[in-house]
Design a protein around this motif. Structure first.
Motif, PDB file in Angstrom:
ATOM      1  N   LEU A   1      28.639  53.728  46.394  1.00  0.00           N
ATOM      2  CA  LEU A   1      28.797  52.451  47.404  1.00  0.00           C
ATOM      3  C   LEU A   1      29.383  51.442  46.968  1.00  0.00           C
ATOM      4  CD1 LEU A   1      25.834  53.059  49.685  1.00  0.00           C
ATOM      5  CD2 LEU A   1      27.955  54.053  50.368  1.00  0.00           C
ATOM      6  N   GLY A   2      29.592  51.534  45.624  1.00  0.00           N
ATOM      7  CA  GLY A   2      30.095  50.251  44.788  1.00  0.00           C
ATOM      8  C   GLY A   2      28.844  49.408  44.511  1.00  0.00           C
ATOM      9  N   VAL A   3      27.615  49.808  44.477  1.00  0.00           N
ATOM     10  CA  VAL A   3      26.632  49.314  44.138  1.00  0.00           C
ATOM     11  C   VAL A   3      26.622  49.241  42.529  1.00  0.00           C
ATOM     12  CG1 VAL A   3      24.059  49.131  44.211  1.00  0.00           C
ATOM     13  CG2 VAL A   3      25.266  49.716  46.323  1.00  0.00           C
ATOM     14  N   ARG A   4      26.204  47.973  41.971  1.00  0.00           N
ATOM     15  CA  ARG A   4      25.710  48.133  40.559  1.00  0.00           C
ATOM     16  C   ARG A   4      24.375  48.185  40.344  1.00  0.00           C
ATOM     17  NH1 ARG A   4      26.399  42.706  36.562  1.00  0.00           N
ATOM     18  NH2 ARG A   4      25.389  41.687  38.304  1.00  0.00           N
ATOM     19  N   VAL A   5      24.267  49.371  39.689  1.00  0.00           N
ATOM     20  CA  VAL A   5      22.842  49.802  39.402  1.00  0.00           C
ATOM     21  C   VAL A   5      22.320  49.393  37.916  1.00  0.00           C
ATOM     22  CG1 VAL A   5      21.373  51.902  39.330  1.00  0.00           C
ATOM     23  CG2 VAL A   5      23.107  51.769  40.977  1.00  0.00           C
ATOM     24  N   LEU A   6      21.290  48.891  37.551  1.00  0.00           N
ATOM     25  CA  LEU A   6      20.980  48.274  36.257  1.00  0.00           C
ATOM     26  C   LEU A   6      19.524  48.600  36.042  1.00  0.00           C
ATOM     27  CD1 LEU A   6      22.493  44.756  36.278  1.00  0.00           C
ATOM     28  CD2 LEU A   6      23.322  46.732  35.193  1.00  0.00           C
ATOM     29  N   ARG A   7      19.261  49.264  34.863  1.00  0.00           N
ATOM     30  CA  ARG A   7      17.780  49.136  34.580  1.00  0.00           C
ATOM     31  C   ARG A   7      17.650  47.883  33.739  1.00  0.00           C
ATOM     32  NH1 ARG A   7      14.811  50.048  29.926  1.00  0.00           N
ATOM     33  NH2 ARG A   7      12.996  51.514  30.230  1.00  0.00           N
ATOM     34  N   HIS A   8      16.612  47.407  34.492  1.00  0.00           N
ATOM     35  CA  HIS A   8      16.565  45.888  34.044  1.00  0.00           C
ATOM     36  C   HIS A   8      15.144  45.362  34.389  1.00  0.00           C
ATOM     37  CE1 HIS A   8      16.756  41.491  34.990  1.00  0.00           C
ATOM     38  NE2 HIS A   8      17.896  41.510  34.244  1.00  0.00           N
ATOM     39  N   ASP A   9      14.676  44.872  33.370  1.00  0.00           N
ATOM     40  CA  ASP A   9      13.119  43.992  33.469  1.00  0.00           C
ATOM     41  C   ASP A   9      13.429  42.853  33.985  1.00  0.00           C
ATOM     42  OD1 ASP A   9      10.740  43.192  33.491  1.00  0.00           O
ATOM     43  OD2 ASP A   9      10.406  44.191  31.283  1.00  0.00           O
TER      44      ASP A   9
ATOM     45  N   TRP B   1      21.354  49.554  52.564  1.00  0.00           N
ATOM     46  CA  TRP B   1      21.594  48.814  53.644  1.00  0.00           C
ATOM     47  C   TRP B   1      22.400  47.718  53.621  1.00  0.00           C
ATOM     48  CZ3 TRP B   1      20.027  43.838  55.215  1.00  0.00           C
ATOM     49  CH2 TRP B   1      20.158  43.653  56.953  1.00  0.00           C
ATOM     50  N   LEU B   2      22.301  46.741  52.375  1.00  0.00           N
ATOM     51  CA  LEU B   2      23.074  45.559  52.164  1.00  0.00           C
ATOM     52  C   LEU B   2      24.628  46.115  51.810  1.00  0.00           C
ATOM     53  CD1 LEU B   2      20.523  44.098  49.667  1.00  0.00           C
ATOM     54  CD2 LEU B   2      21.397  43.148  51.922  1.00  0.00           C
ATOM     55  N   ALA B   3      24.607  47.028  51.049  1.00  0.00           N
ATOM     56  CA  ALA B   3      26.142  47.504  50.699  1.00  0.00           C
ATOM     57  C   ALA B   3      26.940  48.047  51.823  1.00  0.00           C
ATOM     58  CB  ALA B   3      26.289  48.660  49.595  1.00  0.00           C
ATOM     59  N   GLU B   4      26.111  48.766  52.911  1.00  0.00           N
ATOM     60  CA  GLU B   4      26.628  49.168  54.060  1.00  0.00           C
ATOM     61  C   GLU B   4      27.280  47.907  54.893  1.00  0.00           C
ATOM     62  OE1 GLU B   4      24.153  51.945  55.520  1.00  0.00           O
ATOM     63  OE2 GLU B   4      24.768  53.585  54.274  1.00  0.00           O
ATOM     64  N   ARG B   5      26.856  46.738  54.622  1.00  0.00           N
ATOM     65  CA  ARG B   5      27.259  45.510  55.394  1.00  0.00           C
ATOM     66  C   ARG B   5      28.199  44.859  54.684  1.00  0.00           C
ATOM     67  NH1 ARG B   5      23.531  48.025  57.290  1.00  0.00           N
ATOM     68  NH2 ARG B   5      22.649  47.801  59.428  1.00  0.00           N
ATOM     69  N   GLY B   6      28.667  45.487  53.289  1.00  0.00           N
ATOM     70  CA  GLY B   6      30.012  44.826  52.938  1.00  0.00           C
ATOM     71  C   GLY B   6      29.572  43.764  51.750  1.00  0.00           C
TER      72      GLY B   6
ATOM     73  N   ALA C   1      13.569  53.491  45.925  1.00  0.00           N
ATOM     74  CA  ALA C   1      14.370  54.445  46.332  1.00  0.00           C
ATOM     75  C   ALA C   1      15.637  54.333  46.714  1.00  0.00           C
ATOM     76  CB  ALA C   1      13.635  55.766  47.108  1.00  0.00           C
ATOM     77  N   GLY C   2      15.924  52.831  47.098  1.00  0.00           N
ATOM     78  CA  GLY C   2      17.278  52.552  47.176  1.00  0.00           C
ATOM     79  C   GLY C   2      17.790  51.990  48.750  1.00  0.00           C
ATOM     80  N   SER C   3      16.856  52.025  49.665  1.00  0.00           N
ATOM     81  CA  SER C   3      17.183  51.920  51.145  1.00  0.00           C
ATOM     82  C   SER C   3      17.824  50.302  51.234  1.00  0.00           C
ATOM     83  CB  SER C   3      15.888  52.254  51.977  1.00  0.00           C
ATOM     84  OG  SER C   3      15.086  51.468  51.837  1.00  0.00           O
ATOM     85  N   VAL C   4      17.177  49.602  50.891  1.00  0.00           N
ATOM     86  CA  VAL C   4      17.470  48.073  51.002  1.00  0.00           C
ATOM     87  C   VAL C   4      18.845  47.872  50.486  1.00  0.00           C
ATOM     88  CG1 VAL C   4      16.972  45.669  50.824  1.00  0.00           C
ATOM     89  CG2 VAL C   4      15.148  47.274  51.337  1.00  0.00           C
TER      90      VAL C   4
ATOM     91  N   VAL D   1      24.415  38.394  56.027  1.00  0.00           N
ATOM     92  CA  VAL D   1      24.570  39.568  54.880  1.00  0.00           C
ATOM     93  C   VAL D   1      26.033  40.320  55.418  1.00  0.00           C
ATOM     94  CG1 VAL D   1      23.879  41.788  54.066  1.00  0.00           C
ATOM     95  CG2 VAL D   1      22.231  40.120  54.573  1.00  0.00           C
ATOM     96  N   GLY D   2      26.934  39.963  54.504  1.00  0.00           N
ATOM     97  CA  GLY D   2      28.089  40.616  54.717  1.00  0.00           C
ATOM     98  C   GLY D   2      29.191  40.419  53.485  1.00  0.00           C
ATOM     99  N   PRO D   3      30.424  40.860  53.952  1.00  0.00           N
ATOM    100  CA  PRO D   3      31.397  40.674  52.777  1.00  0.00           C
ATOM    101  C   PRO D   3      31.302  39.194  52.061  1.00  0.00           C
ATOM    102  CG  PRO D   3      32.315  41.691  54.739  1.00  0.00           C
ATOM    103  CD  PRO D   3      31.082  41.157  55.116  1.00  0.00           C
ATOM    104  N   GLY D   4      31.395  39.549  50.506  1.00  0.00           N
ATOM    105  CA  GLY D   4      31.455  38.108  49.774  1.00  0.00           C
ATOM    106  C   GLY D   4      29.967  37.669  49.310  1.00  0.00           C
ATOM    107  N   ARG D   5      29.023  38.313  50.025  1.00  0.00           N
ATOM    108  CA  ARG D   5      27.689  37.766  49.751  1.00  0.00           C
ATOM    109  C   ARG D   5      27.157  38.499  48.663  1.00  0.00           C
ATOM    110  NH1 ARG D   5      24.748  33.679  51.446  1.00  0.00           N
ATOM    111  NH2 ARG D   5      22.680  34.632  52.200  1.00  0.00           N
ATOM    112  N   ARG D   6      26.745  37.779  47.350  1.00  0.00           N
ATOM    113  CA  ARG D   6      26.262  38.656  46.307  1.00  0.00           C
ATOM    114  C   ARG D   6      24.907  38.668  46.272  1.00  0.00           C
ATOM    115  NH1 ARG D   6      28.119  34.178  42.124  1.00  0.00           N
ATOM    116  NH2 ARG D   6      27.315  33.054  43.909  1.00  0.00           N
ATOM    117  N   CYS D   7      24.365  39.790  46.322  1.00  0.00           N
ATOM    118  CA  CYS D   7      22.969  40.219  46.622  1.00  0.00           C
ATOM    119  C   CYS D   7      22.419  40.936  45.331  1.00  0.00           C
ATOM    120  CB  CYS D   7      22.763  41.063  47.809  1.00  0.00           C
ATOM    121  SG  CYS D   7      23.443  40.382  49.306  1.00  0.00           S
TER     122      CYS D   7
END
Length: 268
Positions: free
Chosen positions: A93-101, A69-74, A63-66, A50-56
């Motif tokens: 943190l640059g995370v894309r947040v989506l309401r998504h089913d 954690w992923l974003a803090e690792r780049g 509540a967003g902890s995982v 898990v790091g820069p360039g990995r699309r997760c």
């Protein structure tokens, strides 16, 4: 599945406010769950890099902890949920947040290098369909990681009130939500059936001790459905109170859920 049931499955399953973000204690309940699960999740995800360039992609972000954690690792992180009211701060943190089913809405094929979800699949109408959709969103070489609970360790509890209330709750969510409370025991076979390779699984049983985070998570989880469970005659208020007393007693020790973690890689 018809278009009508695709539209209505959430309302049909999540009636009576079960697991609703509108419940006053829901954010705290999710934080407690994170406190008992995150170290296991993080240790497993680290093995896949898990790091820069990995699309997760984090499905059912809670509540967003995982996702944090992923974003803090780049990593480049997308987090989704049916209700994103607890996830807005992750955008900083640059995370894309989506309401998504994830059961009815798509991502382009090959969008992600790592997809993770936890305590999500057991609540869906068709797990095989959901997994096939997830696999289609993986890039070649991408990894799918699922963590799902099963109730079977609780059935043999030596603590009568705890056992009775937990089995009543299991019966309630199987009916009201449609949760398949023992589906996780089928893992990893549902992943292998999609063509993933290097498929593996590990299993642990969560302990619960009076007054710890697991016991408080259970108390808040049970309390959300208590009125409906009692109204259905599954168990009485008196048994609920005895169970809560057990869960608050530091001398209480028992087993909670079994957690199955399964993973596989898309060929390529």
């Amino acid at each position: 599945m018809t278009a009508q049931t695709e539209t209505d499955w959430r309302q049909e399953r999540y009636r009576d406010g079960v697991f609703s973000h509108a419940v006053d204690t829901e954010r705290h309940r999710l934080r407690l769950l994170e406190s008992v699960l995150d170290r296991h999740t993080q240790a497993r995800l680290e093995t896949f890099g898990v790091g820069p360039g990995r699309r997760c992609l984090e499905i059912g972000g809670g509540a967003g902890s995982v996702a944090r954690w992923l974003a803090e690792r780049g990593a480049e992180v997308t987090v989704t949920d049916l209700d994103v009211s607890f996830l807005g701060e992750l955008a900083d943190l640059g995370v894309r947040v989506l309401r998504h089913d994830m059961y009815t809405e798509d991502f382009p094929p090959g969008s992600f290098d790592l997809i993770h979800l936890r305590y999500v699949l057991v609540h869906l109408p068709d797990q095989d369909r959901a997994i096939s959709r997830l696999v289609s969103w993986l890039a070649p070489g991408g990894v799918l990681v699922v963590e799902e609970p099963a109730f079977f360790p609780i059935a043999g509890s030596p603590h009568p009130a705890y056992r009775e209330v937990m089995l009543a709750f299991r019966a309630y969510i199987e009916d009201a939500v449609g949760t398949r409370t023992e589906w996780a025991r089928s893992l990893p076979l549902p992943l292998a059936g999609t063509g993933l390779v290097d498929v593996e699984v590990d299993t642990r049983i969560q302990p619960v001790q009076g007054g710890d985070d697991e016991s408080e998570w259970w108390r808040l989880t049970l309390e959300q459905s208590r009125q409906q469970i009692v109204a259905r005659g599954l168990v009485t208020d008196e048994v609920f109170e005895r169970a809560y007393t057990e869960l608050a007693d530091p001398a209480f020790f028992d087993l909670s859920l079994a957690v199955f973690t399964a993973w596989g890689r898309r060929p390529g």
